[in-house]
Design a protein around this motif. Sequence first.
Motif, PDB file in Angstrom:
ATOM      1  N   SER A 145       0.792  -1.225   0.000  1.00 56.76           N
ATOM      2  CA  SER A 145       0.000   0.000   0.000  1.00 56.76           C
ATOM      3  C   SER A 145       0.822   1.272   0.000  1.00 56.76           C
ATOM      4  CB  SER A 145      -0.943   0.018   1.218  1.00 56.76           C
ATOM      5  OG  SER A 145      -1.798  -1.095   1.217  1.00 56.76           O
ATOM      6  N   ASP A 178      -1.506  10.867  -2.745  1.00 55.73           N
ATOM      7  CA  ASP A 178      -0.089  11.157  -2.966  1.00 55.73           C
ATOM      8  C   ASP A 178       0.205  12.511  -2.337  1.00 55.73           C
ATOM      9  OD1 ASP A 178       2.490  11.390  -3.884  1.00 55.73           O
ATOM     10  OD2 ASP A 178       2.039  10.638  -5.882  1.00 55.73           O
ATOM     11  N   LYS A 183       3.134   7.865  -1.314  1.00 56.99           N
ATOM     12  CA  LYS A 183       1.890   7.474  -1.970  1.00 56.99           C
ATOM     13  C   LYS A 183       1.291   6.297  -1.209  1.00 56.99           C
ATOM     14  CE  LYS A 183       0.134   5.766  -6.419  1.00 56.99           C
ATOM     15  NZ  LYS A 183       0.525   5.414  -7.813  1.00 56.99           N
ATOM     16  N   TYR A 184       0.018   6.438  -0.831  1.00 57.36           N
ATOM     17  CA  TYR A 184      -0.653   5.381  -0.065  1.00 57.36           C
ATOM     18  C   TYR A 184      -1.940   4.985  -0.772  1.00 57.36           C
ATOM     19  CZ  TYR A 184      -2.567   2.694   3.791  1.00 57.36           C
ATOM     20  OH  TYR A 184      -3.068   1.674   4.565  1.00 57.36           O
ATOM     21  N   ARG A 185      -2.088   3.689  -1.018  1.00 57.65           N
ATOM     22  CA  ARG A 185      -3.282   3.163  -1.676  1.00 57.65           C
ATOM     23  C   ARG A 185      -4.227   2.594  -0.627  1.00 57.65           C
ATOM     24  NH1 ARG A 185      -4.835   2.201  -6.647  1.00 57.65           N
ATOM     25  NH2 ARG A 185      -2.789   2.782  -7.508  1.00 57.65           N
ATOM     26  N   TYR A 227      -6.304   6.195  -4.027  1.00 56.52           N
ATOM     27  CA  TYR A 227      -4.977   6.395  -3.455  1.00 56.52           C
ATOM     28  C   TYR A 227      -4.732   7.883  -3.261  1.00 56.52           C
ATOM     29  CZ  TYR A 227      -2.946   7.803  -7.973  1.00 56.52           C
ATOM     30  OH  TYR A 227      -2.638   8.461  -9.135  1.00 56.52           O
TER      31      TYR A 227
END
Length: 703
Positions: A363, A424, A414-416, A422
């Motif tokens: 993630s 950024d 960046k996190y999904r 997501y």
Amino acid sequence: MNHQYGINPRPMRLTAVALAIFSATAYGDGYNLNQANRDNLKQADWECKRCTSSAGTSGFIGINLASNDGEDSHFGNVTGTDEDGVVAGLEADIYHKTDSGYQTRFMANKLGYDSGSAQVATGHRGQYGIRAGYRSIALYDSNSAMSPYSLQNNQWRLPAQWQAAATTNQMADLTNSAVSVDLKTKRERYSLGADYTGSSYQTALDYQHETREGNRLASAALLTNSTHLPQRIDDSTDNFKAKFYLTGDNWLAGINAELSQYKNDEQSLYWQSAFLPTFGSAYFGQSAVAPDNKAYRLSGNSQFSSGSQQILMHIGFVRMTQDEPFLPATINGPSPALPQDNLDGQVDMMEMKLNYSSRIGRSLSLRASYDYRERDNKTDFSSYPQVITDSYYSGDATPAEYDRTRQLANIAAKYRFSRSIYADLGYEYDHNTYSDLDRQNLKEATVYGKVNYRISSQWLLWLKASNGARSGSDYQAVTSTNSLSNPLLRKSYLADRKRQHYGLYASYNADSFGISSNLHWNLDDYHDTLIGLTEVESQGYSLSGHYAINEQIILNAFINQDWRDSDQAGSSNFGSPTWYATTEEESTILGAGIHYANLLDKKLNLGLDYSYADGQSDTQVSQGLKSPYGDYFSTKHNVNAFADYQFSESIGLRFDWIYEQYEDADWANQGLTMDAIPNVLSFGDVSHDYSAHYFGLTLRYQL
């Protein structure tokens, strides 16, 4: 030449993306196909019964005949030529491949026009490639400029019967002596290159030679009198590039070298004055033009990757030199002595970049970068005499060095959250150190972010925003100049500033229909400025879409509008603000088109595209009373239509029609005559207002 016309698909310039792609392939020791034991394999059973060789020649070659009916040369920026009558050109895209894998491709587009190109490339994919290219680029400014000057022995001279006068309206021979002057520039670019790829290395050489010829507008002044001149352009630039790269398991490293040399065949801008001297005997003037110079560049790039981590490194060095002999300080009266014969100038530039990226789990991913650049002017400056408009000596001065050091750091994550969402987020810090400017240090910090949401397989939505602030050291106006600045003035590129940006984007794509749109808003607030630019606000939107009614008919349309408002304050008494100016700018671009294919037993294709562009600027100055400026705009209607008919498998004919209606106006020269300003001999009104047609016919032979 771009590699899209070549044999080797790998790009010549190793950017960070190219480095990543180039090194993505790792070789497993002992698992190569050429090491496999194939003695007992029945390869005959593997034969593809339905496969055919792609060897042979394909493509087309065509002859193009075209004609313009426009009297304004500005139309040539659309058609590629401003010649009267018929002009011929070559169109081609020919591809040849042998059974052994050797490939050759030749492409041409309007070769024979002022703006045209041709490329040829040959070689073996993945082994070597050789390429050559030619491209000409023409820029048409105006063919309505009027001037009494003619070029004689590289000097702009007036007619023999010319009688100088104190003002333009007293020049009796002006009207009868004036002739039209073409303000246009043509570039011709020749390129040659080769590359070779081995098992663990790649090398390439490229050479480019470019020439420029034409005329451009120049202003020549002698004290209070000024003259428009068609300054000659006659120069060339040579560029030579070489690279060598090594690759291994999870790494890549190499060097790039480049040499650039500029040569100007024009030695100076020399003219005869049309005015009586204000005082003294300044009947001629001379000013310098761009001198010959050289630049050298040497850089190294490397990339290392391990698992989900990757590091890119770059270091480069540039040296620029110039040692052309000086012109005399003035040609009017005794010339003050110069401290040396030439500048012997040298500027060195150093750059270092470091990029790091890593994926932490499924993630989260992180990235960071650092960019360092330094400009060091090593020229040994002396004190030079200052001559005002080639007329009188006003003392000595030492040029400024304008050194600069820049450091740019960036960190982002960046996190999904899910497969459809997501975020950024990032932070950027920009620090600059200057010499010989009003501020010695400048720093800017920016926070930015983006949220991406895929609503469905057709819908995509994302929001982007950033917020930054710039500040720096104490503001101290430069005093090493004869034209001192108001101490309250803040130059926009050095002033404290708060900047905001927001953008909203959306798109929808289905099998036969697609649409995309965006909205954006920006604000630059120069909150600590009393004199100068105080605020800039801009906003706009764009919308585009396409719709395939069926396999034959495709519709498309787009619109883009932007607005920009800026405010500034000034002073007429070298103190606090006494006047204010507001500028409102607006631009609109829209268009629509239809393409109808496979008519008349799939032999005829039709297309029609229309576009409209309008840009305008309104400025209003307030100093007790409001004083608006005059017209400042440009408007263009363009229609582009074609009909392509295939008579047989090998013979085709294409007809092209372009219609353009164009008008622009600049309040500074709208309706201007050559003698409208007493102390300025101008080209007159060089604005454009025309309607023009282009007709083209291309006979094409399919190989």
